[in-house]
Design a protein around this motif. Structure first.
Motif, PDB file in Angstrom:
ATOM      1  N   GLU A   5       1.464  -0.094   8.074  1.00 58.12           N
ATOM      2  CA  GLU A   5       2.866   0.249   8.025  1.00 58.12           C
ATOM      3  C   GLU A   5       2.732   1.886   7.763  1.00 58.12           C
ATOM      4  N   ARG A   6       2.157   1.952   6.681  1.00 59.70           N
ATOM      5  CA  ARG A   6       1.697   3.073   5.838  1.00 59.70           C
ATOM      6  C   ARG A   6       0.681   4.255   6.487  1.00 59.70           C
ATOM      7  N   GLN A   7      -0.474   3.524   7.204  1.00 56.70           N
ATOM      8  CA  GLN A   7      -0.937   4.449   8.190  1.00 56.70           C
ATOM      9  C   GLN A   7      -0.048   4.802   8.554  1.00 56.70           C
ATOM     10  N   LYS A   8       1.289   4.292   9.605  1.00 52.64           N
ATOM     11  CA  LYS A   8       1.893   5.067  10.430  1.00 52.64           C
ATOM     12  C   LYS A   8       2.757   6.410   9.891  1.00 52.64           C
ATOM     13  N   GLU A   9       3.024   5.397   8.930  1.00 53.78           N
ATOM     14  CA  GLU A   9       3.957   6.425   8.422  1.00 53.78           C
ATOM     15  C   GLU A   9       2.919   7.999   7.729  1.00 53.78           C
ATOM     16  N   ILE A  10       2.228   7.781   7.227  1.00 52.46           N
ATOM     17  CA  ILE A  10       0.920   8.521   7.742  1.00 52.46           C
ATOM     18  C   ILE A  10       0.799   9.318   8.484  1.00 52.46           C
ATOM     19  N   ILE A  11       0.650   9.089  10.182  1.00 52.65           N
ATOM     20  CA  ILE A  11       1.024   9.975  11.272  1.00 52.65           C
ATOM     21  C   ILE A  11       2.105  10.574  11.325  1.00 52.65           C
ATOM     22  N   GLU A  12       3.213  10.056  10.551  1.00 50.87           N
ATOM     23  CA  GLU A  12       4.238  10.598  11.289  1.00 50.87           C
ATOM     24  C   GLU A  12       4.369  11.820  10.459  1.00 50.87           C
ATOM     25  N   ILE A  13       4.384  11.813   9.021  1.00 56.87           N
ATOM     26  CA  ILE A  13       4.283  13.261   7.916  1.00 56.87           C
ATOM     27  C   ILE A  13       3.429  14.338   8.801  1.00 56.87           C
ATOM     28  N   ILE A  25       0.365  15.467   1.332  1.00 56.00           N
ATOM     29  CA  ILE A  25       0.607  14.161   2.033  1.00 56.00           C
ATOM     30  C   ILE A  25       1.312  13.380   0.855  1.00 56.00           C
ATOM     31  N   ALA A  26       0.581  13.013  -0.410  1.00 58.36           N
ATOM     32  CA  ALA A  26       0.173  12.121  -1.594  1.00 58.36           C
ATOM     33  C   ALA A  26       2.025  12.531  -2.278  1.00 58.36           C
ATOM     34  N   GLU A  27       1.826  13.291  -2.194  1.00 57.11           N
ATOM     35  CA  GLU A  27       3.680  14.362  -2.887  1.00 57.11           C
ATOM     36  C   GLU A  27       4.202  13.433  -2.053  1.00 57.11           C
ATOM     37  N   ARG A  28       4.849  13.522  -0.747  1.00 60.28           N
ATOM     38  CA  ARG A  28       5.635  12.828  -0.094  1.00 60.28           C
ATOM     39  C   ARG A  28       5.895  11.468   0.033  1.00 60.28           C
ATOM     40  N   LEU A  29       5.045  10.947  -0.231  1.00 59.30           N
ATOM     41  CA  LEU A  29       4.531   9.069  -0.232  1.00 59.30           C
ATOM     42  C   LEU A  29       4.939   8.405  -1.723  1.00 59.30           C
ATOM     43  N   ALA A  34      -6.109   9.975  -4.641  1.00 59.39           N
ATOM     44  CA  ALA A  34      -6.703   8.293  -4.708  1.00 59.39           C
ATOM     45  C   ALA A  34      -7.112   7.822  -3.999  1.00 59.39           C
ATOM     46  N   ALA A  35      -5.363   7.014  -4.047  1.00 61.77           N
ATOM     47  CA  ALA A  35      -4.122   5.562  -3.662  1.00 61.77           C
ATOM     48  C   ALA A  35      -4.932   6.144  -1.805  1.00 61.77           C
ATOM     49  N   LEU A  36      -4.451   7.269  -1.586  1.00 62.73           N
ATOM     50  CA  LEU A  36      -4.243   8.173  -0.269  1.00 62.73           C
ATOM     51  C   LEU A  36      -5.770   7.621   0.989  1.00 62.73           C
ATOM     52  N   PRO A  38      -8.162   5.635   1.366  1.00 59.21           N
ATOM     53  CA  PRO A  38      -8.922   5.190   2.151  1.00 59.21           C
ATOM     54  C   PRO A  38      -7.810   4.940   3.255  1.00 59.21           C
ATOM     55  N   ASP A  39      -6.838   5.177   3.304  1.00 57.03           N
ATOM     56  CA  ASP A  39      -5.960   5.396   5.024  1.00 57.03           C
ATOM     57  C   ASP A  39      -6.251   6.830   5.602  1.00 57.03           C
ATOM     58  N   LEU A  40      -6.667   7.869   4.918  1.00 60.75           N
ATOM     59  CA  LEU A  40      -7.069   9.221   5.554  1.00 60.75           C
ATOM     60  C   LEU A  40      -8.543   8.891   5.968  1.00 60.75           C
ATOM     61  N   SER A  41      -8.842   8.393   5.469  1.00 61.40           N
ATOM     62  CA  SER A  41     -10.219   8.287   5.671  1.00 61.40           C
ATOM     63  C   SER A  41     -10.462   6.610   7.457  1.00 61.40           C
ATOM     64  N   ILE A  42      -9.610   5.912   7.197  1.00 58.14           N
ATOM     65  CA  ILE A  42      -9.723   5.249   8.803  1.00 58.14           C
ATOM     66  C   ILE A  42      -8.707   6.094   9.494  1.00 58.14           C
ATOM     67  N   LEU A  43      -8.396   6.564   9.294  1.00 55.92           N
ATOM     68  CA  LEU A  43      -7.513   7.500  10.169  1.00 55.92           C
ATOM     69  C   LEU A  43      -8.063   8.452  11.178  1.00 55.92           C
ATOM     70  N   THR A  44      -8.827   9.686   9.973  1.00 58.50           N
ATOM     71  CA  THR A  44      -9.942  10.222  10.655  1.00 58.50           C
ATOM     72  C   THR A  44     -11.108   9.777  11.274  1.00 58.50           C
TER      73      THR A  44
END
Lengths: 211, 211
Positions: A5-13, A25-29, A34-36, A38-44
């Motif tokens: 769900e978080r990855q989908k949210e990131i894509i939308e943002i 992106i981190a601020e919006r979430l 740092a917490a963001l 892993p998801d960003l590396s997966i998506l890229t």
């Protein structure tokens, strides 16, 4: 590739704000960078997002596109095949040519009286005989066809990839899709479909346009 | 999808020891399970590895397979095209048919004396004329061909995907690959290649077999 769900949210943002930095992106979430990460590396890595140094993240493509293309390779012929055009072996060459034009196909499958596959006849086979001396109104198509068992076939349960390989490896334009039937202890083939290079191109194009 | 050295190491370990638990992988790498987790989730999300609960990790497929398939769609025709077979418009239909057999192609491109594209002739065009009354030794191929400007062409810089769409949308078996030249203020087309449904199938198959 199944996204969280978080990855989908990131894509939308990113879609709505590109280019956008990981900090934004981190601020919006409500997360730390740092917490963001892993998801960003997966998506890229999955090429859903792309990052430009000092600019930010861009949206590249919908997730799922890749999976669909791969899935096509594993799809079954029965879900992809075209309608077969069959003529009887006693048909004249002339009739076969007329059928080829009427049905707008490049290859005809030839059956015996019981409807079992006995051969395949291509435009080239027909063209070769028409430039000869033969009386194509009288000559049966069985004289010019390629004959069983030298026919490359595919089956409803075979995959797109298998059929593609057969078209290429055996240099044929079309494969009859067949099912086996036992007749007096012999295995005969019934034609239930067609998988040609045209079918291949059509299936690939329609599959890609849905991505 | 670009993998890190550690991810490549993990893939090798799983390949040789599947099924293998994350604990065992971590031990081999001298890491904690927690440190390993992000890499394992990337590899399973990318479907390079699969995890079965209480059993361990399996190898599914080579990384790169997906990216390569996608890259094909964006490849340029100049890197994929086949050799074109061209006859002059003054050639007889008979000669065209012989050329078609000698060169083993399904479509011929027709040029004027200067070598510029004037038409395209298919097996069907040739078949249609051979069953008529015409003297194919004398009839020039220009009489039976499809004529410019009603010819669908592609260009060296167009992509696999664009050419695929043209083959499908215009229902043709082959596209001449052309470059434009200015001649006396007019744009003429020089044929530099061929992209047919056969080229398409061959390119797709060889691309997939490299995965």
């Amino acid at each position: 590739m199944k996204l969280t769900e978080r990855q989908k949210e990131i894509i939308e943002i990113v879609k709505q704000n590109e280019p956008i930095t990981s900090q934004e992106i981190a601020e919006r979430l409500g997360l730390t960078r740092a917490a963001l990460r892993p998801d960003l590396s997966i998506l890229t890595m999955a090429k859903i997002l792309d990052a430009k140094p000092r600019v930010g993240y861009y949206f590249v493509k919908e997730p799922g596109a890749v999976g669909k293309l791969e899935k096509l390779l594993e799809m079954k012929i029965e879900d992809l095949q075209s309608h077969p055009v069959v003529v009887q072996e006693s048909s004249s060459v002339y009739n076969a040519i007329v059928t080829l034009f009427l049905e707008d196909v490049g290859t005809l499958f030839v059956s015996d009286k019981e409807g079992y596959l006995v051969g395949v006849v291509s435009r080239k086979d027909l063209l070769k005989v028409t430039i000869g001396e033969a009386d194509i109104q009288k000559l049966p198509v069985s004289v010019v066809m390629s004959r069983m068992p030298n026919i490359i076939v595919t089956k409803p349960e075979e995959t797109f990839y298998t059929a593609l390989r057969k078209l290429v490896d055996y240099k044929v334009d079309a494969l009859p899709v067949v099912v086996e039937e036992e007749v007096n202890g012999q295995t005969r083939l019934k034609v239930v479909g067609r998988f040609s290079k045209t079918t291949l191109a059509n299936v690939l194009a329609s599959h890609l346009s849905e991505l």
